[in-house]
Structures are given as C-alpha cells and as structure tokens.
Scaffold this motif. Sequence first.
Motif, mmCIF file in Angstrom:
data_model
loop_
_atom_site.group_PDB
_atom_site.id
_atom_site.type_symbol
_atom_site.label_atom_id
_atom_site.label_comp_id
_atom_site.label_asym_id
_atom_site.label_seq_id
_atom_site.Cartn_x
_atom_site.Cartn_y
_atom_site.Cartn_z
ATOM 1 N N PHE A 123 0.833 -1.205 0.000
ATOM 2 C CA PHE A 123 0.000 0.000 0.000
ATOM 3 C C PHE A 123 0.871 1.259 0.000
ATOM 4 N N CYS A 127 0.510 3.522 -3.173
ATOM 5 C CA CYS A 127 -0.384 4.659 -2.914
ATOM 6 C C CYS A 127 0.347 5.871 -2.343
ATOM 7 N N SER A 217 -6.225 -2.376 2.613
ATOM 8 C CA SER A 217 -5.036 -1.981 1.849
ATOM 9 C C SER A 217 -5.223 -2.256 0.365
ATOM 10 N N ARG A 220 -7.611 0.160 -1.410
ATOM 11 C CA ARG A 220 -6.913 1.401 -1.750
ATOM 12 C C ARG A 220 -5.957 1.198 -2.920
ATOM 13 N N THR A 224 -6.085 2.972 -6.690
ATOM 14 C CA THR A 224 -4.908 3.618 -7.287
ATOM 15 C C THR A 224 -4.596 3.024 -8.662
#
Length: 312
Positions: A123, A127, A217, A220, A224
């Motif tokens: 992550f 990200c 995680s 997200r 992305t």
Amino acid sequence: MDDDNGTIVNEFILLGFSDLGAGKLPLFWGVLFVYLVTLSGNSLIITLTLLDSALNTPMYFFLRHLSLIEILYTTTIVPRMLSDLLSSYPVISPAGCFTQMYFFALFGIAECCLLCAMAYDRFAAICQPLHYATLMNRQVCVGMVGASYLMGITTGTTHSIFIFTLPFHGTNIVHHFLCDILPVLRLARGVTFWAEVENLALTLLFIITPFALIVFSYVRILITILGLASAQGRQKVFSTCSSHLLVVLLFYGTASIAYMRPGSNSTQDMDQIISLFYTVVTPMLNPFIYTLRNKEVMGALRRKLTKHLRSP
C-alpha cells in the motif's frame, strides 16, 4: 489434570488419520516429501534475501521472516505427525500437547500479522510512493516484524495456559492430528458450547483483524491502479502485488474454512483434510509463488547459480 474418578490424565491420543490403515504409509511419504520441499524452498528464500543486495528492501525483509515462520510453523506439526503415522498408538504427553499448541498458535498468528504488514508495505509503495522511504524505514519494518511475533506469543500463551489450567474428563482422545485449540478444549470438564464460542471468537479476532486491514489496503491499491492512465502501468503495479495476494487467499481461505465449519462428527475427516492443506501444503507453495512469479527473486537466483557454476 484429573478425570471423574480422580485418576490423572497423563497422555492424549491424537486420533488423526489412524483409521486410514494401509493408507498411512503413502500419506507418510507424501507429507515427508512436502515437508522437505517446504524446508528447501523457504531456506532458499531466506538465503537469497540475505545474500543478494538487490533484495535488500522492506518487501523482501518481510518475505524472509515469512519464510522463517513457515519453516518453524511446519516443524511444529510435521515431525510429530510423521511419527504418529508410523505408530500404532499415537500418544502425546500434556506437556508435549501444551508445547505444540503454544507454538502452533504463536506462528499461526504471527503469520497473519506479517501478511498484514506486507500488505501495508505494498500500500505504501503504490499509494504513497513519495513517502515510501519514510513510511517503511528500517525501524518501522523491524517494529512490524517484532509486533507480529509479539502478537503470536501473546495469543499462544493466553490460549495454552487457559486450556491447560482446566480440569479434564477421563476421555483423552483428540480428534485431530495435532493439539489444536478447539479439539483439546472440548475434552475439558465443564466447558460449555458458549465457552467454545467465546474462545473461538477470541481466536478469530486475531485472524479477522489483520485480514480486514489487508482487504482495506488492497481496496486502496485497486483504486490507485484503476486511476493509472496506461494499461502497462496498471499491469506493472498489479504484478508487484499478485504473489502476496495469492498467498493471502491460500492462507486465509483454507484457515477460514477449517475454523468456521460447524463441528460435527460427519465433517471430521473433511476438517482434517482442510487442516492438512493449510498447515502442510500451503507453506510449501509460498516459495514457488514468490519465485516463479517474481522477476527480482528469479534474477537473484540466476545470479547466485551463475556465480556458483563459474567458481573453481
């Protein structure tokens, strides 16, 4: 531990696969082969990540500890299981049962937490790339690994001491090939259904919480990835997560099925097969997943093999 007549329960019988008869010998050789491959594959991962400077990153630091946990985890289970497969009377002392349960819980929970730390690493890399060096510095990585082991130690100690301070009935037959928490707990005197549910809920808390963080995680990460303009960029980012995601699905998928199936005599054989898969087979698959699907690890392996072959 006293039974109803006041006699001491000084051994447990691990029923396990004792009803296989002639099938125990093929299972013995199969489990032994898988165990040796597990030791070899995970030892190779540890060696490569220690010796190759290109693998000196947080991701491979976590992978090295994951391989170490896999070795210790299977060693807690398999040697005893192999011995029992060759025995006509597979017994284990209360002290031996306590020790196996303790380390089984320790390394199992430590692996859950470590997989969560690896998800956070992915992550942060995908990200938060500009802050990655700060978010995942050496101190943070060591702290995450230390916290994983600490959670395992806490869980193993709590469950093992709680169960082995209970009084036990005269029956000492454990319907499993290892001293898992629930099969042993069911032998204790005065333990009700709700006590089992409470103990199971506490166990699942240490499993579901890391899994929920892993899911968060990857949600997200997925957002992305979908926001990237090029298909090539999306494929490159996804390839860095695919190995870890596959390991998570294997570990949590089989463990969840094993622990969330209803306890009944009609499903004991299936429960043991599922348990055999996630305790013995899955640790063998992880090195293959991380080597065959990882160009950096394969590159490190080729460099070491080339250097070895060229040496006098």
